[in-house]
Design a protein around this motif. Structure first.
Motif, PDB file in Angstrom:
ATOM      1  N   THR A 198      48.470  40.163  18.101  1.00 46.58           N
ATOM      2  CA  THR A 198      48.413  39.188  17.016  1.00 46.58           C
ATOM      3  C   THR A 198      47.014  38.592  16.956  1.00 46.58           C
ATOM      4  OG1 THR A 198      49.205  37.429  18.453  1.00 46.58           O
ATOM      5  CG2 THR A 198      50.867  38.606  17.175  1.00 46.58           C
ATOM      6  N   SER A 254      52.672  42.089  28.526  1.00 51.10           N
ATOM      7  CA  SER A 254      53.732  42.005  27.531  1.00 51.10           C
ATOM      8  C   SER A 254      53.256  41.530  26.162  1.00 51.10           C
ATOM      9  CB  SER A 254      54.835  41.069  28.030  1.00 51.10           C
ATOM     10  OG  SER A 254      54.316  39.767  28.233  1.00 51.10           O
ATOM     11  N   ASP A 255      52.059  40.958  26.098  1.00 50.57           N
ATOM     12  CA  ASP A 255      51.591  40.411  24.834  1.00 50.57           C
ATOM     13  C   ASP A 255      50.071  40.349  24.844  1.00 50.57           C
ATOM     14  OD1 ASP A 255      51.976  39.047  22.270  1.00 50.57           O
ATOM     15  OD2 ASP A 255      51.252  37.258  23.298  1.00 50.57           O
ATOM     16  N   ARG A 304      49.134  38.283  28.084  1.00 48.17           N
ATOM     17  CA  ARG A 304      50.214  37.766  28.928  1.00 48.17           C
ATOM     18  C   ARG A 304      50.593  38.889  29.887  1.00 48.17           C
ATOM     19  NH1 ARG A 304      53.367  33.672  29.501  1.00 48.17           N
ATOM     20  NH2 ARG A 304      52.779  32.711  27.541  1.00 48.17           N
ATOM     21  N   ARG A 325      46.898  38.734  22.222  1.00 46.11           N
ATOM     22  CA  ARG A 325      46.540  38.053  20.983  1.00 46.11           C
ATOM     23  C   ARG A 325      45.042  37.774  20.987  1.00 46.11           C
ATOM     24  NH1 ARG A 325      48.929  33.911  23.912  1.00 46.11           N
ATOM     25  NH2 ARG A 325      47.669  32.033  24.055  1.00 46.11           N
TER      26      ARG A 325
END
Length: 100
Positions: free
Chosen positions: A77, A24-25, A40, A27
């Motif tokens: 990110t 889901s993420d 994640r 970085r």
């Protein structure tokens, strides 16, 4: 630092997690030896590992973006607070000197 507490995910497992749609993420964070990718997956955070063990370190954002894109991850990110790009480091052997 997060990389000392997060578990490592091997590249082949990351590929399966992406296909399953559970990542889901993503970085990018600085670490002592370069940049690392933190992902994640569900409720867990994992750091991308090298195929032969240990963490996978990157020295450029181009390298990070290339790897993430190869997994189909196009949004991430970046935290560069404690990271110095290779082009900003003092040259070895008589090159430009760092400002003090």
């Amino acid at each position: 630092m997060l990389t000392t507490t997060a578990s490592v995910v091997l590249p082949r497992i990351l590929k399966e997690l992406v296909v399953a749609g559970v990542v889901s993420d993503a970085r990018v964070e600085p670490d002592d030896k370069g940049l690392v990718i933190v992902l994640r997956a569900g409720v867990n955070e994992r750091v991308l590992g090298a195929a032969r063990g240990g963490l996978r370190y990157f020295q450029s954002l181009d390298g990070v973006a290339s790897v993430l894109q190869s997994y189909g991850i196009t949004r991430f990110t970046v935290e560069t607070g404690d990271w110095v790009p290779r082009t900003m480091r003092p040259q070895q052997g008589g090159g430009a000197e760092a400002d003090e």
